[in-house]
Design an enzyme around this catalytic site. Structure first.
Site, PDB file in Angstrom:
ATOM      1  N   SER A   1       1.365  10.625 -17.050  1.00  0.00           N
ATOM      2  CA  SER A   1       0.317  10.497 -17.958  1.00  0.00           C
ATOM      3  C   SER A   1       0.477  11.955 -19.002  1.00  0.00           C
ATOM      4  CB  SER A   1      -0.666  11.030 -16.965  1.00  0.00           C
ATOM      5  OG  SER A   1      -2.087  11.476 -17.697  1.00  0.00           O
TER       6      SER A   1
ATOM      7  N   TYR B   1      -5.191  15.881 -10.404  1.00  0.00           N
ATOM      8  CA  TYR B   1      -4.533  14.618 -11.138  1.00  0.00           C
ATOM      9  C   TYR B   1      -3.313  15.213 -11.850  1.00  0.00           C
ATOM     10  CZ  TYR B   1      -3.743  10.530 -13.796  1.00  0.00           C
ATOM     11  OH  TYR B   1      -3.290   9.071 -14.361  1.00  0.00           O
TER      12      TYR B   1
ATOM     13  N   ASP C   1       0.860  -1.194  -0.077  1.00  0.00           N
ATOM     14  CA  ASP C   1       0.033  -0.065  -0.094  1.00  0.00           C
ATOM     15  C   ASP C   1       0.875   1.426   0.113  1.00  0.00           C
ATOM     16  OD1 ASP C   1      -1.812   1.895   0.473  1.00  0.00           O
ATOM     17  OD2 ASP C   1      -2.555   1.232   2.366  1.00  0.00           O
ATOM     18  N   ILE C   2       1.170   1.917  -1.043  1.00  0.00           N
ATOM     19  CA  ILE C   2       1.957   3.013  -1.150  1.00  0.00           C
ATOM     20  C   ILE C   2       1.490   4.271  -0.310  1.00  0.00           C
ATOM     21  CG2 ILE C   2       2.660   2.264  -3.598  1.00  0.00           C
ATOM     22  CD1 ILE C   2       1.349   4.883  -4.439  1.00  0.00           C
TER      23      ILE C   2
ATOM     24  N   VAL D   1      -1.548  17.991 -11.514  1.00  0.00           N
ATOM     25  CA  VAL D   1      -0.576  18.660 -10.593  1.00  0.00           C
ATOM     26  C   VAL D   1       0.257  17.382 -10.124  1.00  0.00           C
ATOM     27  CG1 VAL D   1       0.126  19.769  -8.577  1.00  0.00           C
ATOM     28  CG2 VAL D   1      -1.986  20.653 -10.266  1.00  0.00           C
ATOM     29  N   SER D   2      -0.406  16.178  -9.715  1.00  0.00           N
ATOM     30  CA  SER D   2       0.421  15.232  -9.362  1.00  0.00           C
ATOM     31  C   SER D   2       1.261  14.525 -10.214  1.00  0.00           C
ATOM     32  CB  SER D   2      -0.661  14.159  -8.580  1.00  0.00           C
ATOM     33  OG  SER D   2      -1.398  13.300  -9.679  1.00  0.00           O
ATOM     34  N   LYS D   3       0.749  14.437 -11.337  1.00  0.00           N
ATOM     35  CA  LYS D   3       1.347  13.764 -12.354  1.00  0.00           C
ATOM     36  C   LYS D   3       2.608  14.749 -12.820  1.00  0.00           C
ATOM     37  CE  LYS D   3      -0.349   9.363 -12.574  1.00  0.00           C
ATOM     38  NZ  LYS D   3       0.597   8.431 -12.349  1.00  0.00           N
TER      39      LYS D   3
ATOM     40  N   ASN E   1       3.355   2.693 -10.715  1.00  0.00           N
ATOM     41  CA  ASN E   1       1.971   2.671 -11.474  1.00  0.00           C
ATOM     42  C   ASN E   1       0.975   3.166 -10.589  1.00  0.00           C
ATOM     43  OD1 ASN E   1       0.753   2.918 -13.960  1.00  0.00           O
ATOM     44  ND2 ASN E   1       0.032   0.635 -13.620  1.00  0.00           N
TER      45      ASN E   1
END
Length: 245
Positions: free
Chosen positions: A96, A154, A19-20, A156-158, A46
């Protein structure tokens, strides 16, 4: 299904819970890999989450959860497992199309200032952490767009994961373990639960770019780069980005 396909090749897949979003889980997995195998040669990051466009959660909540899992979780996994990489190891950070720097496209001139920070050749991990933490604060305050951020947690996170990849490669270039390489990729718009099965690419097609990066030959020139699903190297800072398909 994947296990059966591997078995046909005379191989046997091994599985372990991870669990990351849990430091204890990451440590347990790292201890297992060290004890059982002594290290490893390929790491593909991933795991991630995505709020759909019709999500009803406040944007601040979406930002906090998405950054915590997609970026912080990935960073924690890397920090926990990188000491176990063997010389010649390959790391793939699955980003992404949303992870291209040009997706930091909120109000100007704030967005340009943010892109300049993410693109800095001397950017550090701590500075990326500060940037994404500021995004969460701005999202909770409701003025994220005015501060230059896009309306996609999403993205921003990627973008942060893609930027992290460049920072990590600089560190590996100075590492006494030779020829450790990390790259990021856009696997394509794939037919999965995350895309609500709207993606035109198959799972196998989505695996092309991560597999390609995981199996790069010794002394490859592809180091700290961002590639498209067709294995094309893309200028992460300036673009342009190719077609999604």
């Amino acid at each position: 299904m994947a296990g059966k396909r591997i078995a046909v090749l005379g191989l046997q897949a091994q599985y372990h819970q991870l669990d990351i979003d849990n430091i204890g889980s990451i440590k347990k997995f790292a201890d297992y890999m060290k004890t059982k195998y002594g290290g490893f040669d390929v790491l593909v990051n991933n795991a991630g989450i995505l709020y759909k466009r019709d999500a009803t959660e406040p944007f601040g909540e979406q930002a906090e959860n998405t950054i915590r899992v997609n970026f912080t979780g990935t960073l924690n996994v890397c920090q926990g497992l990188f000491p176990l990489l063997r010389p010649g190891a390959r790391v793939v950070n699955v980003s992404s199309a949303s992870g291209h720097l040009l997706n930091i496209n909120g109000s100007e001139p704030a967005a340009s200032a943010l892109r300049e920070k993410f693109a800095s050749p001397i950017l550090t991990e701590d500075e990326i952490v500060s940037l994404v933490n500021q995004f969460v604060k701005d999202a909770e305050a409701g003025d994220w767009n005015a501060k230059g951020w896009p309306s996609s947690a999403y993205a921003v996170s990627k973008v942060a994961v893609s930027a992290l990849t460049r920072v990590q490669q600089r560190a590996f270039d100075a590492d006494p373990r030779k020829d450790i390489v990390v790259n990021s990729c856009h696997p394509g718009y794939v037919d999965t639960d995350m895309t609500a099965h709207k993606g035109p690419l198959t799972i196998e097609q989505g695996a092309v770019s991560p597999s390609y990066l995981a199996l790069l030959p010794p002394d490859t020139d592809l180091r700290g780069v961002y590639i498209w699903h067709d294995k094309q190297v893309v200028d992460w800072v300036n673009g342009p980005t190719p077609s999604l398909y």
